[in-house]
Design a protein around this motif. Structure first.
Motif, PDB file in Angstrom:
ATOM      1  N   LEU A 119      -0.795  66.401  13.399  1.00  0.00           N
ATOM      2  CA  LEU A 119      -2.205  66.791  13.362  1.00  0.00           C
ATOM      3  C   LEU A 119      -2.321  68.163  14.004  1.00  0.00           C
ATOM      4  CD1 LEU A 119      -5.179  66.061  12.808  1.00  0.00           C
ATOM      5  CD2 LEU A 119      -5.247  65.050  15.085  1.00  0.00           C
ATOM      6  N   TRP A 120      -2.675  69.173  13.204  1.00  0.00           N
ATOM      7  CA  TRP A 120      -2.836  70.528  13.730  1.00  0.00           C
ATOM      8  C   TRP A 120      -4.192  70.643  14.414  1.00  0.00           C
ATOM      9  CZ3 TRP A 120       0.314  74.434  14.655  1.00  0.00           C
ATOM     10  CH2 TRP A 120      -0.236  75.680  14.945  1.00  0.00           C
ATOM     11  N   GLY A 121      -5.228  70.043  13.828  1.00  0.00           N
ATOM     12  CA  GLY A 121      -6.558  70.090  14.419  1.00  0.00           C
ATOM     13  C   GLY A 121      -7.579  69.509  13.473  1.00  0.00           C
ATOM     14  N   LEU A 122      -8.820  69.457  13.942  1.00  0.00           N
ATOM     15  CA  LEU A 122      -9.908  68.985  13.090  1.00  0.00           C
ATOM     16  C   LEU A 122     -11.221  69.565  13.542  1.00  0.00           C
ATOM     17  CD1 LEU A 122     -11.848  66.520  14.409  1.00  0.00           C
ATOM     18  CD2 LEU A 122      -9.753  65.271  14.169  1.00  0.00           C
ATOM     19  N   THR A 123     -12.137  69.632  12.596  1.00  0.00           N
ATOM     20  CA  THR A 123     -13.508  70.042  12.889  1.00  0.00           C
ATOM     21  C   THR A 123     -14.419  68.989  12.281  1.00  0.00           C
ATOM     22  OG1 THR A 123     -13.707  71.390  10.886  1.00  0.00           O
ATOM     23  CG2 THR A 123     -12.944  72.510  12.875  1.00  0.00           C
ATOM     24  N   SER A 124     -15.636  68.921  12.771  1.00  0.00           N
ATOM     25  CA  SER A 124     -16.581  67.932  12.230  1.00  0.00           C
ATOM     26  C   SER A 124     -18.014  68.461  12.219  1.00  0.00           C
ATOM     27  CB  SER A 124     -16.502  66.632  13.025  1.00  0.00           C
ATOM     28  OG  SER A 124     -16.936  66.843  14.345  1.00  0.00           O
ATOM     29  N   PRO A 125     -18.239  69.559  11.500  1.00  0.00           N
ATOM     30  CA  PRO A 125     -19.616  70.082  11.436  1.00  0.00           C
ATOM     31  C   PRO A 125     -20.508  69.166  10.597  1.00  0.00           C
ATOM     32  CG  PRO A 125     -18.196  71.271   9.926  1.00  0.00           C
ATOM     33  CD  PRO A 125     -17.314  70.336  10.701  1.00  0.00           C
ATOM     34  N   SER A 126     -21.794  69.223  10.874  1.00  0.00           N
ATOM     35  CA  SER A 126     -22.763  68.475  10.076  1.00  0.00           C
ATOM     36  C   SER A 126     -23.314  69.375   8.987  1.00  0.00           C
ATOM     37  CB  SER A 126     -23.918  67.985  10.946  1.00  0.00           C
ATOM     38  OG  SER A 126     -23.442  67.040  11.865  1.00  0.00           O
ATOM     39  N   LYS A 127     -23.550  68.799   7.835  1.00  0.00           N
ATOM     40  CA  LYS A 127     -24.160  69.531   6.731  1.00  0.00           C
ATOM     41  C   LYS A 127     -25.295  68.659   6.224  1.00  0.00           C
ATOM     42  CE  LYS A 127     -23.225  71.809   2.388  1.00  0.00           C
ATOM     43  NZ  LYS A 127     -22.247  72.166   1.377  1.00  0.00           N
ATOM     44  N   GLY A 128     -26.498  68.984   6.665  1.00  0.00           N
ATOM     45  CA  GLY A 128     -27.643  68.154   6.309  1.00  0.00           C
ATOM     46  C   GLY A 128     -27.500  66.786   6.961  1.00  0.00           C
ATOM     47  N   GLN A 129     -27.556  65.747   6.156  1.00  0.00           N
ATOM     48  CA  GLN A 129     -27.457  64.376   6.669  1.00  0.00           C
ATOM     49  C   GLN A 129     -26.019  63.896   6.765  1.00  0.00           C
ATOM     50  OE1 GLN A 129     -30.229  61.876   6.807  1.00  0.00           O
ATOM     51  NE2 GLN A 129     -31.828  63.393   6.562  1.00  0.00           N
ATOM     52  N   ARG A 130     -25.089  64.698   6.270  1.00  0.00           N
ATOM     53  CA  ARG A 130     -23.685  64.287   6.259  1.00  0.00           C
ATOM     54  C   ARG A 130     -22.865  65.097   7.245  1.00  0.00           C
ATOM     55  NH1 ARG A 130     -21.628  63.184   0.210  1.00  0.00           N
ATOM     56  NH2 ARG A 130     -23.223  61.693  -0.333  1.00  0.00           N
ATOM     57  N   ARG A 131     -21.849  64.455   7.767  1.00  0.00           N
ATOM     58  CA  ARG A 131     -20.873  65.131   8.622  1.00  0.00           C
ATOM     59  C   ARG A 131     -19.648  65.402   7.760  1.00  0.00           C
ATOM     60  NH1 ARG A 131     -19.940  65.665  14.215  1.00  0.00           N
ATOM     61  NH2 ARG A 131     -21.830  64.525  14.641  1.00  0.00           N
ATOM     62  N   ILE A 132     -19.049  66.570   7.915  1.00  0.00           N
ATOM     63  CA  ILE A 132     -17.826  66.916   7.199  1.00  0.00           C
ATOM     64  C   ILE A 132     -16.674  66.829   8.198  1.00  0.00           C
ATOM     65  CG2 ILE A 132     -16.581  68.677   5.906  1.00  0.00           C
ATOM     66  CD1 ILE A 132     -19.354  69.866   5.192  1.00  0.00           C
ATOM     67  N   ILE A 133     -15.724  65.961   7.916  1.00  0.00           N
ATOM     68  CA  ILE A 133     -14.541  65.835   8.765  1.00  0.00           C
ATOM     69  C   ILE A 133     -13.426  66.615   8.082  1.00  0.00           C
ATOM     70  CG2 ILE A 133     -12.915  64.258   9.871  1.00  0.00           C
ATOM     71  CD1 ILE A 133     -15.858  63.882  10.771  1.00  0.00           C
ATOM     72  N   ARG A 134     -13.023  67.737   8.691  1.00  0.00           N
ATOM     73  CA  ARG A 134     -11.941  68.557   8.143  1.00  0.00           C
ATOM     74  C   ARG A 134     -10.709  68.364   9.016  1.00  0.00           C
ATOM     75  NH1 ARG A 134     -16.166  72.746   7.433  1.00  0.00           N
ATOM     76  NH2 ARG A 134     -16.696  72.632   5.224  1.00  0.00           N
ATOM     77  N   ILE A 135      -9.670  67.831   8.406  1.00  0.00           N
ATOM     78  CA  ILE A 135      -8.428  67.555   9.115  1.00  0.00           C
ATOM     79  C   ILE A 135      -7.371  68.531   8.616  1.00  0.00           C
ATOM     80  CG2 ILE A 135      -6.614  65.845   9.522  1.00  0.00           C
ATOM     81  CD1 ILE A 135      -8.736  63.684   8.972  1.00  0.00           C
ATOM     82  N   TYR A 136      -6.691  69.182   9.562  1.00  0.00           N
ATOM     83  CA  TYR A 136      -5.621  70.112   9.230  1.00  0.00           C
ATOM     84  C   TYR A 136      -4.306  69.502   9.689  1.00  0.00           C
ATOM     85  CZ  TYR A 136      -9.617  73.166   8.764  1.00  0.00           C
ATOM     86  OH  TYR A 136     -10.830  73.703   8.389  1.00  0.00           O
ATOM     87  N   ILE A 137      -3.358  69.362   8.750  1.00  0.00           N
ATOM     88  CA  ILE A 137      -2.064  68.770   9.069  1.00  0.00           C
ATOM     89  C   ILE A 137      -0.969  69.791   8.796  1.00  0.00           C
ATOM     90  CG2 ILE A 137      -2.827  66.400   8.665  1.00  0.00           C
ATOM     91  CD1 ILE A 137      -1.408  66.524   5.910  1.00  0.00           C
ATOM     92  N   ASP A 138       0.162  69.633   9.478  1.00  0.00           N
ATOM     93  CA  ASP A 138       1.274  70.547   9.300  1.00  0.00           C
ATOM     94  C   ASP A 138       2.568  69.761   9.422  1.00  0.00           C
ATOM     95  OD1 ASP A 138       2.382  72.998   8.776  1.00  0.00           O
ATOM     96  OD2 ASP A 138       2.047  73.842  10.761  1.00  0.00           O
ATOM     97  N   GLY A 139       3.651  70.363   9.006  1.00  0.00           N
ATOM     98  CA  GLY A 139       4.983  69.782   9.106  1.00  0.00           C
ATOM     99  C   GLY A 139       5.977  70.898   9.328  1.00  0.00           C
ATOM    100  N   HIS A 140       7.230  70.540   9.574  1.00  0.00           N
ATOM    101  CA  HIS A 140       8.256  71.559   9.839  1.00  0.00           C
ATOM    102  C   HIS A 140       8.396  72.526   8.668  1.00  0.00           C
ATOM    103  CE1 HIS A 140       9.454  69.833  13.602  1.00  0.00           C
ATOM    104  NE2 HIS A 140       9.603  68.651  13.038  1.00  0.00           N
ATOM    105  N   ASP A 141       8.262  72.022   7.450  1.00  0.00           N
ATOM    106  CA  ASP A 141       8.365  72.868   6.258  1.00  0.00           C
ATOM    107  C   ASP A 141       7.035  72.959   5.533  1.00  0.00           C
ATOM    108  OD1 ASP A 141      11.152  73.318   6.621  1.00  0.00           O
ATOM    109  OD2 ASP A 141      11.563  71.325   5.792  1.00  0.00           O
ATOM    110  N   GLY A 142       5.931  72.878   6.260  1.00  0.00           N
ATOM    111  CA  GLY A 142       4.612  72.868   5.643  1.00  0.00           C
ATOM    112  C   GLY A 142       4.258  71.460   5.178  1.00  0.00           C
ATOM    113  N   VAL A 143       3.238  71.331   4.370  1.00  0.00           N
ATOM    114  CA  VAL A 143       2.832  70.027   3.848  1.00  0.00           C
ATOM    115  C   VAL A 143       2.604  70.126   2.346  1.00  0.00           C
ATOM    116  CG1 VAL A 143       1.799  69.168   5.984  1.00  0.00           C
ATOM    117  CG2 VAL A 143       0.382  70.429   4.388  1.00  0.00           C
TER     118      VAL A 143
END
Length: 152
Positions: A24-48
């Motif tokens: 898990l590289w990181g995540l953000t969770s901004p709200s957009k109107g009535q919905r929350r957007i969960i953005r998950i960033y993943i990484d690996g040794h050779d990318g993903v």
């Protein structure tokens, strides 16, 4: 210091991401109107791969539905951090010493909110960039975000 919603969410989903062979590289969770957007960033040794992103999306989506910790509707997005990766901690910056970074400050410093320079040093709570021969040390808590500047 009390953990943020993002900290709690990261700790919940980290084992799912690692079980798929990614980190898990990181995540953000901004709200957009009535919905929350969960953005998950993943990484690996050779990318993903796209398949790994899809698998993380399926597994984490199921986990979030079962745990029901996100109030209301949400949108889940999973991707790699990309070439202009955002850093979520100073620890992530250690491997990028010598690279160009762009830091956006919460409040202007010397009349500027954006600092772009070569990453010189990193420690737990701050990092130093060299810009036009001048070194500038920035405290992590003063930043809105910091990203790598891709060089082509």
């Amino acid at each position: 210091m009390r953990p943020t919603f993002e900290d709690t969410l990261a700790e919940l989903i980290r084992p799912e991401v690692e079980a798929i062979g990614c980190r898990l590289w990181g995540l953000t969770s901004p709200s957009k109107g009535q919905r929350r957007i969960i953005r998950i960033y993943i990484d690996g040794h050779d990318g993903v791969t796209i398949d790994q992103c899809a698998e993380v999306s399926r597994q984490v989506g199921l986990l979030l539905e079962v745990e029901d910790i996100i109030p209301g509707a949400f949108i889940l997005e999973v991707s790699s951090p990309g070439m202009d990766r955002r850093f979520f901690s100073t620890a992530q910056m250690n491997d990028y010493t010598g690279s160009q970074v762009a830091a956006l400050l919460h409040e202007a410093r010397d009349g500027r909110r954006k600092v772009i320079g070569t990453l010189v040093r990193v420690d737990e709570t701050e990092f130093t960039v060299k810009e036009d021969g001048q070194e500038t040390t920035l405290a992590w808590n003063d930043l809105k975000e910091v990203r790598i500047v891709p060089e082509f």
